[in-house]
Design an enzyme around this catalytic site. Structure first.
Site, PDB file in Angstrom:
ATOM      1  N   GLY A  33     -21.507   5.889   4.123  1.00 52.83           N
ATOM      2  CA  GLY A  33     -20.599   6.284   3.058  1.00 52.83           C
ATOM      3  C   GLY A  33     -21.194   5.984   1.704  1.00 52.83           C
ATOM      4  N   LYS A  58       0.863  -1.182   0.000  1.00 50.21           N
ATOM      5  CA  LYS A  58       0.000   0.000   0.000  1.00 50.21           C
ATOM      6  C   LYS A  58       0.895   1.225   0.000  1.00 50.21           C
ATOM      7  CE  LYS A  58      -4.568   0.843   0.317  1.00 50.21           C
ATOM      8  NZ  LYS A  58      -5.647   0.076  -0.298  1.00 50.21           N
ATOM      9  N   GLY A  70     -19.969   7.020  -1.322  1.00 48.00           N
ATOM     10  CA  GLY A  70     -18.985   7.386  -2.319  1.00 48.00           C
ATOM     11  C   GLY A  70     -18.914   6.378  -3.441  1.00 48.00           C
ATOM     12  N   LYS A  71     -17.689   6.145  -3.934  1.00 51.58           N
ATOM     13  CA  LYS A  71     -17.497   5.326  -5.127  1.00 51.58           C
ATOM     14  C   LYS A  71     -18.093   3.921  -4.974  1.00 51.58           C
ATOM     15  CE  LYS A  71     -12.969   6.109  -5.333  1.00 51.58           C
ATOM     16  NZ  LYS A  71     -11.571   6.098  -5.824  1.00 51.58           N
ATOM     17  N   VAL A  72     -17.929   3.315  -3.810  1.00 48.14           N
ATOM     18  CA  VAL A  72     -18.420   1.952  -3.593  1.00 48.14           C
ATOM     19  C   VAL A  72     -19.834   1.953  -3.022  1.00 48.14           C
ATOM     20  CG1 VAL A  72     -18.019  -0.222  -2.371  1.00 48.14           C
ATOM     21  CG2 VAL A  72     -16.085   1.079  -3.265  1.00 48.14           C
ATOM     22  N   GLY A  73     -20.090   2.820  -2.042  1.00 44.27           N
ATOM     23  CA  GLY A  73     -21.377   2.820  -1.361  1.00 44.27           C
ATOM     24  C   GLY A  73     -22.561   3.020  -2.278  1.00 44.27           C
TER      25      GLY A  73
END
Length: 360
Positions: free
Chosen positions: A183, A83, A185-188
């Site tokens: 959340g 990471k 966002g992109k995934v939620g």
């Protein structure tokens, strides 16, 4: 170029290598953590975030890279865990020069680490990084990549949630259940769509007014609440943390009314022992690095030449992996997080040792 510092003895963390990178002219300050290359080159995204200190940035990259080693192992990938974090506010600091400087540091590792998107970085950023390094994935379709990995991340979380629902309620569906998504966002937002299609009721929150407005417009049937605290204490069956890590601390677990936790956020357990608190309260925890592996499955597939159907099939198998972990947890009398760790460590040991067999 700037400052490059690497250590092959990063203390008691178990990491193989931790690299500190600095390019003063572009403002780049980054840390790359390589936890393990037992299964192959380390793979994990780059997080761009305004950490309060270098110590906080280092702690995060060490936790995240270790989590990637376990995630990649359980996803069946031939990749170790790595990471990177870029320390700073992406809204203020992100530039072509900074991203390309970062790409130079990734290239200098000679393929020990492949990078991709994470919080604060996007597909377009990976295209810029790739102008300086071969070891980047999660690129745009225009540049031969797979595009947004959040699509399969959400799909994998949904499959893990289905497996946990089968384990808990006897049927692999969320139909009729109230799911709290923290959340959007992109995934939620993709996960919300899968849940609604499956017949679930969704309660959600986000700190971004833009995300809330998008949800009101796209999914008016979603009930929005003020914040994560209100969501956790509401009448929900499933809690799905889909933002930053540390969502499950002592206070949250004490207030939680859900019977299941399954979400996309990394490192959801704020400290060791939270998994036991969840188990003691009768809350089934689907380990985060198991169910959110769809994204890394997608970007790993891109390295060998992306095929969406193949990658989606691999992400769908998160259902089977989650089911096996929950079965193992019951059989061994341990929390699912412990069972998942044992299964990942077993693969890293059994497969990783094959590298000691030297071929002529």
């Amino acid at each position: 170029m700037g400052v490059f510092a690497s250590t092959d003895d990063p203390g008691s963390t178990g990491h193989e290598q931790v690299v500190f990178c600095q390019d003063k002219q572009s403002g780049l300050r980054a840390i790359i953590g390589i936890h393990s290359t037992a299964l192959g080159p380390a793979l994990g995204g780059t997080r761009f975030y305004p950490y309060p200190s270098e110590e906080a940035a280092l702690a995060d990259v060490l936790d995240l890279s270790r989590g990637m080693a376990y995630k990649n192992a359980l996803a069946g990938l031939d990749h170790g865990g790595g990471k990177a974090v870029i320390w700073g506010d992406p809204e203020q600091l992100k530039s072509e020069a900074l991203l390309r400087a970062y790409g130079r540091f990734v290239e200098s590792l000679g393929g020990r680490y492949y990078t991709a998107c994470d919080v604060g970085t996007y597909v377009a950023d990976m295209d810029v990084v790739a102008r300086e390094t071969r070891y980047v994935t999660g690129r745009s379709v225009e540049h031969g990549g797979a595009g947004d990995s959040s699509v399969l991340t959400a799909w994998g979380v949904f499959q893990g949630m289905r497996a946990a629902a089968e384990h808990l309620w006897g049927s692999p569906t969320l139909r009729g259940r109230r799911v709290g998504v923290a959340g959007l966002g992109k995934v939620g937002k993709h996960l919300t769509g899968h849940l609604l299609d499956d017949g679930a009721q969704v309660v959600a929150t986000d700190v971004s007014p833009r995300a809330l407005e998008w949800t009101r417009t796209t999914y008016p049937q979603v009930e929005l609440v003020a914040d994560a605290t209100a969501l956790v204490s509401s009448d929900i069956d499933v809690y799905a943390p889909c933002a930053l890590g540390g969502a499950l601390d002592d206070d949250t677990v004490a207030a939680l009314r859900a019977r299941m936790v399954a979400g996309a956020a990394n490192n959801q357990l704020a400290h060791p022992g939270i998994e036991k608190l969840l188990a003691d309260r009768g809350v089934l925890y689907a380990p985060d690095y198991v169910v959110n592996a769809g994204g890394v499955i997608q970007v790993a597939d891109e390295i060998e030449g992306f095929d969406f159907d193949r990658a989606k099939l691999r992400a769908t198998r998160i259902f089977d992996t989650t089911r096996e972990i929950l079965r193992l947890a019951d059989a061994e009398g341990v929390p699912p997080a412990v069972a998942a760790d044992r299964l990942a460590e077993r693969r890293m040991t059994d497969v990783g040792r094959l590298r000691s067999i030297h071929l002529r």
